[in-house]
Scaffold this motif. Structure first.
Motif, PDB file in Angstrom:
ATOM      1  N   LEU A  61       0.815  -1.220   0.000  1.00  0.00           N
ATOM      2  CA  LEU A  61       0.000   0.000   0.000  1.00  0.00           C
ATOM      3  C   LEU A  61       0.846   1.266   0.000  1.00  0.00           C
ATOM      4  CD1 LEU A  61      -2.930   0.806  -0.102  1.00  0.00           C
ATOM      5  CD2 LEU A  61      -2.958   0.893   2.392  1.00  0.00           C
ATOM      6  N   SER A  71       0.694   4.344  -2.515  1.00  0.00           N
ATOM      7  CA  SER A  71       0.561   5.725  -2.057  1.00  0.00           C
ATOM      8  C   SER A  71       1.524   6.642  -2.805  1.00  0.00           C
ATOM      9  CB  SER A  71       0.818   5.765  -0.549  1.00  0.00           C
ATOM     10  OG  SER A  71       0.654   7.060  -0.086  1.00  0.00           O
ATOM     11  N   TYR A  92      -6.772   0.251  -7.690  1.00  0.00           N
ATOM     12  CA  TYR A  92      -6.052  -0.550  -6.680  1.00  0.00           C
ATOM     13  C   TYR A  92      -6.419  -2.028  -6.782  1.00  0.00           C
ATOM     14  CZ  TYR A  92      -4.123  -2.203  -2.321  1.00  0.00           C
ATOM     15  OH  TYR A  92      -3.410  -2.920  -1.389  1.00  0.00           O
ATOM     16  N   MET A 150      -5.612   6.698   1.004  1.00  0.00           N
ATOM     17  CA  MET A 150      -5.036   5.429   1.443  1.00  0.00           C
ATOM     18  C   MET A 150      -5.839   4.853   2.606  1.00  0.00           C
ATOM     19  SD  MET A 150      -2.746   4.779  -0.695  1.00  0.00           S
ATOM     20  CE  MET A 150      -3.298   5.858  -2.014  1.00  0.00           C
TER      21      MET A 150
END
Lengths: 173, 793
Positions: free
Chosen positions: A16, A20, A56, B29
């Motif tokens: 992740l 980012s 994603y 995120m």
């Protein structure tokens, strides 16, 4: 900021923080693109959010890291198209009174901003897409072609036509 | 102001746009993380579902064992209730929206007499729930094996058999009524194209249908081995292949160019290819299978005949089915240029082209997934595969239409519209409807889809003798969509009794939809109720205990036919029912205020219906004759052409028949003339595009095939020819028989195991016969002599 292919590979395997980093490189462009296409802050947020989720979760399908940016913009472009279609259903004109949001909070030439937005609003969807991708995304006609499924020469001619249209609209005043 | 300045100005504006908090990286995120956590939680719940899956598997296998236990569990609810023996209207109430909000949120297709309520989905959950309900209903369906055999014995299809007598042609012609010029053009001619060439016999003028061989009067475009298109310039007997469009190469490079796929080599196979040619543009629709060719060099010498199925899949990457539209620019015929490629989802049903808009109808089946899902959570897990998509993207929920009530449906019909411009194909609109595998009828303004086999409803009842019975009835739901300029708009939904044969069974005229259907009214013993009574001690069916007697005594199947006229909301406003009991419809055609249809079992009545009063259609003529017509064509204002099969009075097939009927106002319906060719069949009636029907030239061309018996060598050879008939002045003559083996070297008849090897078309005074995958012969229409032949390489 350039997207490193390494980050893409890491993100594909679920990292992740790598994702980012990638996102940081493109999020502003994505939002601006969405905003220019839709003219509405909330819709643009939604559309970007949706697109990022899809990007994603869909990363595992991406085998060519170098194509990441084009691929994600394609997803975003399609999301915007869907949203615009719903506008048409709800009979919302894209250059409606309420979509005339201030482009910025700064005390710059508000009149010019208003004009540009109205001018953009008069463009056909594809023309708008081409202009926004070229200007905001900074894509070459080759890249625009790949995102929008058209030949580069087509992208160029649409860009030219759109610029001419905008020019005409602005000069009329 | 120049371009650069505008560019800069736009750029400046873009920079000034404020980016909202929610979209910033840290917030985004966080969203993704939350999402991941939620998914993990649902996964944990899934593992608790394993046991119920096993129970379901057992359940399913019992059903496939051929019993009717599903029926006895009473899972389904019948929408239509019948009083046995009497025909009833559908009595389901119309759903009315009581508040404005509901109405505007969900777009309701106008329901025809409240029997077919369809509305657009409000969200993904609604779609999934509907599918879930259909999965329960899905376990019903076919009855036991007994009935199927009975069905096979009773249908007329079983009656028409192949004749093996190779005798000579037997021309039968009645005294022709000299009615004057029978070669009149069709009265309605809205086409602006006056070229003297064959325009491919589309059902509705102005609505183009795709085809495998097309001409524009100067060139013939023909699909070659499904993977290429040959462009042949023709001028009288002179023919020259000017270019070859390599679909295979273009499709391969399309797949290779998809994001993430640039380095892979693709292999492509083809199911079907069809084309449209319009004003300098060629559109090709191709479907097939694409896979990555990962052949390991070490295995190059493997004998593929030795491979078994399992090895094959291990060897190649599993591929996928594809459907693509390719656009070519024909402004330079010697070098057609690929302009665009567009991939579409689902299996191709059909398509139509109107002006520069292409409307494609595809099907997406989900029945295999439907079997896997128990509840909404399962459905959500499979949602990727369950929700309809176009271009890899989910179709907007408001564009997905769901039928109300219980359904057995596990299939989407997807209509996609494209605009074809000089610079490419653009998707303009799409709609999906949950509906069974469907056929199409497209008028100038509307697309109608309807399930080919109808929808079955079953009701349980008890008859006068106290026996538990099931009544099974077909109906067909029809969905109407308006189309224009690349937009698709839902319009109405209706339902009629019976099943509809094909696109020619429907016709829209002055806003009304006329159609004919065959209704199968089936009453049979509710086997499941008696199962236990008739089982022996070890649990197997005990046939001696009399269940078959019971079955035979009470089970009864009846067929009859019906004609319906529906208004623009697909409400029935006029009808005739109970026509020709125990026969089924074999062909139909509508022409203005008249309708014609043929029913058949042993004898064939040809019916003429007066449709001028939409509330009261009337049968004005009925002509009984031997054999049947599988295809009808309004030959001239007063004559109808029929192409089909001749049979004896007992219903045994004799051979091919082409006939002309007098349908004029003042004359009684009668057969003017017919021509029979014994021992030969034409399958063109099942695929009317393979025939050349050209009343404007007084010619008809068909594929004929038969088995030739060589008594000395004692073998059967399958033969296929193209026969040309002239239909003129009330007489039919056979002018030409063309056999491709006479004109192409190294060809033998083993290659003609297709239903149709030939396609014929005329340009001016020449007939061009295109032999599938071989080449073209040019034949003079004045002396019927083959002038020249070219072979495709």
């Amino acid at each position: 900021m350039k997207i490193q292919e390494l980050w893409v590979e890491q993100a594909v395997s679920g990292d992740l923080s790598a994702f980012s980093k990638i996102y940081e490189c493109i999020y502003k462009e994505m939002y601006r693109y969405a905003y220019f296409m839709l003219g509405d802050v909330h819709d643009a947020e939604d559309v970007v959010s949706d697109a990022v989720m899809d990007i994603y979760t869909g990363l595992k399908h991406l085998r060519n890291a170098a194509a990441f940016k084009q691929w994600s913009f394609k997803i975003l472009a399609n999301k915007c198209r869907r949203m615009r279609k719903q506008y048409i259903r709800k009979n919302v004109s894209i250059d409606d009174e309420k979509t005339e949001l201030h482009l910025s909070q700064r005390e710059t030439d508000l009149e010019q901003q208003y004009d540009i937005e109205r001018a953009l609003g008069k463009l056909k969807q594809e023309e708008r897409e081409v202009i926004v991708l070229s200007v905001i995304g900074g894509y070459s006609s080759d890249e625009v072609g790949r995102i929008l499924n058209m030949k580069p020469s087509t992208a160029r001619s649409k860009l030219k036509r759109s610029l001419t249209k905008i020019k005409k609209k602005l000069e009329i005043r | 102001m120049n371009d650069e300045e505008i560019f800069d100005m736009l750029n400046q504006e873009a920079q000034n746009i404020e980016i909202p908090e929610s979209v910033r990286p840290d917030n985004m995120m966080q969203k993704i993380e939350n999402n991941i956590q939620n998914n993990n939680m649902t996964e944990q719940k899934q593992s608790g579902k394993k046991n119920s899956n096993r129970r379901k598997w057992i359940y399913r296998s019992l059903v496939t064992g051929g019993t009717l236990m599903a029926a006895s569990l009473g899972i389904f609810t019948a929408k239509i209730v019948y009083d046995r023996g009497i025909n009833k209207e559908n009595i389901v109430k119309v759903k009315r929206f009581d508040n404005e909000e509901e109405k505007s949120d969900q777009r309701l297709m106008m329901a025809g007499e409240g029997t077919n309520n369809v509305k657009s989905a409000s969200g993904k959950e609604e779609i999934l729930k509907t599918i879930l309900n259909s999965s329960k209903a899905h376990y019903l369906g076919s009855k036991g094996a007994i009935f199927d055999e009975e069905m096979a014995m009773n249908t007329a299809d079983g009656m028409v058999t192949e004749s093996d007598s190779p005798s000579d042609d037997n021309r039968i012609s009645f005294d022709s009524n000299q009615k004057g010029d029978n070669s009149n053009h069709l009265t309605e001619n809205t086409s602006s194209d006056d070229g003297d060439y064959y325009k491919n016999n589309d059902q509705v003028e102005g609505v183009k249908e795709p085809d495998t061989v097309i001409t524009d009067g100067k060139n013939i475009y023909s699909v070659y081995q499904n993977s290429e298109i040959k462009v042949t310039a023709v001028d009288g007997e002179n023919m020259r292949v000017v270019s070859d469009i390599n679909l295979e190469a273009d499709i391969k490079s399309y797949f290779s160019s998809l994001p993430g796929h640039s380095d892979e080599e693709y292999a492509v196979s083809f199911y079907d290819s069809e084309v449209y040619v319009t004003e300098g543009t060629l559109i090709s629709l191709v479907d097939g299978y694409v896979y990555q060719d990962n052949r390991d060099k070490e295995h190059n010498d493997i004998d593929y005949d030795d491979f078994d199925y399992y090895d094959y899949y291990n060897f190649y990457d599993r591929g996928e089915e594809y459907n693509v539209i390719l656009q070519y620019d024909l402004s330079d015929l010697d070098n057609p240029k690929l302009v665009d490629v567009h991939r579409i989802d689902g299996f191709m049903t059909s398509s139509r082209m109107s002006g520069k808009y292409l409307y494609v109808v595809t099907e997406k089946g989900i029945s295999d997934i439907v079997y896997e899902i128990n509840d909404l959570e399962d459905a959500i897990e499979y949602e990727e595969e369950l929700l309809p998509k176009v271009d890899g993207e989910e179709i907007a929920y408001s564009d997905v239409y769901l039928p109300e009530g219980d359904t057995e449906i596990s299939n989407y019909v997807i209509i996609t519209a494209f605009e074809i411009n000089d610079d490419g194909i653009m998707l303009t609109d799409n709609s999906a409807i949950l509906s069974d595998y469907s056929e199409l009828y497209v008028s100038e303004n509307y697309i109608y889809t309807f399930p080919s086999y109808g929808n079955y409803e079953e009701t349980k009842y008890v008859n006068d003798d106290g026996i538990k019975m099931v009544h099974r009835m077909q109906s067909t739901k029809i969905y109407k969509f308006g189309y224009s300029n690349g937009n698709i708009e839902p319009s109405a939904a209706g339902v009629v009794k019976g099943s509809i044969l094909n696109q020619f069974s429907l016709d829209e005229y002055n806003g009304y939809l006329r159609l004919v259907s065959t209704v199968t009214d089936d009453n049979y013993l509710d086997y499941a109720e008696y199962e236990n009574e008739f089982k022996s001690e070890d649990g197997f069916d005990d046939y001696d205990k009399g269940i078959w007697e019971l079955w035979e005594r009470y089970s009864n199947i009846e067929e009859y036919n019906a004609l319906y006229i529906l208004d623009e909301n697909l409400n029935t406003c006029g009808k005739i029912e109970n026509i020709a009991k125990n026969e089924r419809i074999y062909s139909a055609r509508f022409s203005g205020d008249k309708g014609y249809f043929v029913t058949f079992r042993q004898m064939d009545p040809l019916f003429v219906v007066d449709l001028s009063d939409v509330n009261h259609p009337v049968i004005t003529g009925e002509l009984e004759m031997t054999g049947y017509s599988g295809y009808l064509h309004q030959w001239s204002e007063d004559t109808l052409l029929g192409i089909g099969v001749e049979a004896t009075e007992q219903g045994r097939a004799v051979g091919f028949k082409i006939a002309l009927y007098d349908t004029g106002e003042d004359e009684e319906l009668n057969e003017i003339t017919k021509l029979v060719i014994e021992g030969k069949n034409s399958y063109d009636e099942y695929n009317y595009k393979n025939m050349m029907v050209a009343p404007e030239k007084s010619f008809v061309g068909v594929n004929l095939s038969w088995y030739d018996v060589d008594e000395i060598e004692d073998f059967y050879e399958y033969k296929s020819i193209y026969s040309l008939f002239s239909v003129k002045d009330g007489a039919i003559s056979r002018e030409l028989d063309y056999n491709y083996t006479d004109y192409f070297e190294n060809s033998d008849t083993s290659e003609c195991y297709y239903d149709s090897v030939y396609r014929g078309l005329y340009i001016g005074d020449y007939l061009y016969i295109v032999t599938r995958n071989k080449g073209i012969s040019a034949i003079s229409l004045t002396d019927f002599v083959v002038k020249d032949t070219i072979t495709f390489e």
